[in-house]
Enzyme design. Structure first.
Site, PDB file in Angstrom:
ATOM      1  N   SER A   1      -4.812   0.809  13.729  1.00 52.01           N
ATOM      2  CA  SER A   1      -5.574   2.270  13.844  1.00 52.01           C
ATOM      3  C   SER A   1      -6.073   2.304  15.479  1.00 52.01           C
ATOM      4  CB  SER A   1      -6.777   2.421  12.876  1.00 52.01           C
ATOM      5  OG  SER A   1      -7.427   3.427  13.184  1.00 52.01           O
TER       6      SER A   1
ATOM      7  N   TYR B   1     -14.437  -1.636   9.616  1.00 52.72           N
ATOM      8  CA  TYR B   1     -13.015  -1.273   9.724  1.00 52.72           C
ATOM      9  C   TYR B   1     -12.515  -1.626  11.124  1.00 52.72           C
ATOM     10  CZ  TYR B   1      -9.109   1.959   9.755  1.00 52.72           C
ATOM     11  OH  TYR B   1      -7.945   2.528   9.803  1.00 52.72           O
TER      12      TYR B   1
ATOM     13  N   TYR C   1     -15.773  16.920   8.536  1.00 56.71           N
ATOM     14  CA  TYR C   1     -15.227  15.709   9.125  1.00 56.71           C
ATOM     15  C   TYR C   1     -13.806  16.018   9.724  1.00 56.71           C
ATOM     16  CZ  TYR C   1     -12.972  11.122  10.411  1.00 56.71           C
ATOM     17  OH  TYR C   1     -12.582  10.027  11.012  1.00 56.71           O
TER      18      TYR C   1
ATOM     19  N   GLY D   1       0.752  -1.062  -0.010  1.00 55.58           N
ATOM     20  CA  GLY D   1      -0.109  -0.004  -0.055  1.00 55.58           C
ATOM     21  C   GLY D   1       0.722   1.170  -0.173  1.00 55.58           C
ATOM     22  N   ALA D   2       2.104   1.278  -0.627  1.00 53.23           N
ATOM     23  CA  ALA D   2       2.915   2.332  -0.449  1.00 53.23           C
ATOM     24  C   ALA D   2       2.856   3.251  -1.774  1.00 53.23           C
ATOM     25  CB  ALA D   2       4.509   1.813  -0.817  1.00 53.23           C
TER      26      ALA D   2
ATOM     27  N   VAL E   1      -3.303  -7.689  -2.090  1.00 49.49           N
ATOM     28  CA  VAL E   1      -3.166  -8.391  -0.935  1.00 49.49           C
ATOM     29  C   VAL E   1      -4.073  -9.430  -0.755  1.00 49.49           C
ATOM     30  CG1 VAL E   1      -1.874  -6.631   0.216  1.00 49.49           C
ATOM     31  CG2 VAL E   1      -4.148  -6.784   0.497  1.00 49.49           C
TER      32      VAL E   1
ATOM     33  N   LYS F   1      -8.703  -3.759  12.303  1.00 47.28           N
ATOM     34  CA  LYS F   1      -7.750  -3.104  12.851  1.00 47.28           C
ATOM     35  C   LYS F   1      -7.713  -3.620  14.379  1.00 47.28           C
ATOM     36  CE  LYS F   1      -6.808  -0.520   9.562  1.00 47.28           C
ATOM     37  NZ  LYS F   1      -5.407  -1.002   8.792  1.00 47.28           N
TER      38      LYS F   1
ATOM     39  N   ASN G   1       0.508  -2.579   5.409  1.00 55.36           N
ATOM     40  CA  ASN G   1       0.200  -1.220   5.391  1.00 55.36           C
ATOM     41  C   ASN G   1      -1.168  -1.212   4.884  1.00 55.36           C
ATOM     42  OD1 ASN G   1       0.190   1.708   5.677  1.00 55.36           O
ATOM     43  ND2 ASN G   1       0.132   1.480   3.666  1.00 55.36           N
TER      44      ASN G   1
ATOM     45  N   ALA H   1     -13.182  -3.648  13.485  1.00 52.39           N
ATOM     46  CA  ALA H   1     -13.057  -4.849  13.714  1.00 52.39           C
ATOM     47  C   ALA H   1     -11.629  -5.544  13.054  1.00 52.39           C
ATOM     48  CB  ALA H   1     -14.173  -5.873  13.363  1.00 52.39           C
TER      49      ALA H   1
END
Length: 274
Positions: free
Chosen positions: A154, A168, A213, A23-24, A76, A172, A102, A170
């Site tokens: 996270s 999400y 946000y 994920g770079a 991935v 992390k 990542n 769950a």
């Protein structure tokens, strides 16, 4: 890399340790790749978006950062493509010393509207994707004199919650459960595995959530600003280093103090000392 090392602690036959970062091509992963390259790592920039991966590798070369960089595609959710990226990294750069799993996505979806397929999809990317990345990399890491794995978790899930991100969160939180047992399995191999837990970080994905946000999240951070990909890159660089050789199974929070206040009232009580 080979367990035969030169006086500087790097593998014989190379001046660099090698890091593979998934994920770079974007966001936090991009910041991690740049920081590791600046610290002298040869970086395998891995992303499902091959054009973005090449862009980051080109940036590393053009900025004159100490380390080399190559760009490789991988998904991935597909173990075979990660295995190919690992093999290509070893062939091109001589081995792998550090793996940063990542990849993470966070589409919003409240439970009553979230489909089972959507739930499984985010689990497959965020949680199983990290497992596949670690699994594919282990043969190469076992050849390193100081193998390091860093997971991008996270604060959401392990420490906090937010409406619309139960799926999400769950994933992390699940990464930390994976990390702790993996740390015990990998310790006899001399491989450490740790996790960074970013708070809100200025990335393309965060900006897509809108100004309201971003303003809300900024106000919730005692330091008064959101994090940057470079902030996360600095933490990863430490956990990847030989200085962190006695740290494993550890979640490192990088959130500007966001998770510290008991309530909004605590934030309002903050004052600057004269």
């Amino acid at each position: 890399m080979s367990s035969e090392t030169a006086d500087n602690g790097t593998a014989t036959g190379t001046d660099e340790r090698v890091a593979l970062v998934t994920g770079a091509g974007h966001g936090i992963g991009r910041g991690i790749a740049h920081r590791l390259a600046a610290d002298g790592y040869a970086v395998s920039v891995v992303d499902i978006d091959e054009d973005a991966a090449h862009e980051v590798a080109d940036e590393i070369h053009n900025l004159g950062e100490q380390g080399d960089a190559i760009a490789l595609p991988a998904d991935v959710t597909d173990l075979a493509t990660i295995e190919m990226a690992v093999e290509a990294t070893v062939d091109s750069l001589g081995g792998i010393d550090v793996v940063v799993a990542n990849v993470g996505v966070y589409p919003s979806g409240r439970i009553d509207a979230l489909s089972v397929d959507s739930w499984h999809e985010i689990m497959d990317i965020n949680l199983a994707g990290a497992f596949r990345t670690v699994k594919a990399s282990l043969p190469a890491l076992k050849q390193s004199d100081s193998g390091r794995i860093v997971l991008t978790s996270s604060i959401t899930g392990p420490m906090t919650g937010y409406p619309g991100w139960a799926h999400y969160g769950a994933t992390k939180a699940g990464l930390l459960g994976f990390m702790r047992s993996a740390a015990l399995e990998l310790a006899p191999e001399g491989i450490t595995i740790n996790a960074v837990l970013p708070g809100n970080v200025k990335t393309e994905q965060l900006e897509a959530l809108g100004d309201e946000y971003i303003e809300e999240m900024t106000e919730s951070v005692p330091l008064g600003t959101l994090g940057t990909p470079e902030d996360i890159g600095a933490a990863v660089a430490f956990l990847a280093s030989k200085d962190a050789g006695f740290i494993t199974g550890h979640p490192l929070v990088i959130d500007g103090g966001q998770t510290l206040p008991e309530s909004q009232a605590a934030l309002s009580e903050m004052s600057v000392s004269e």
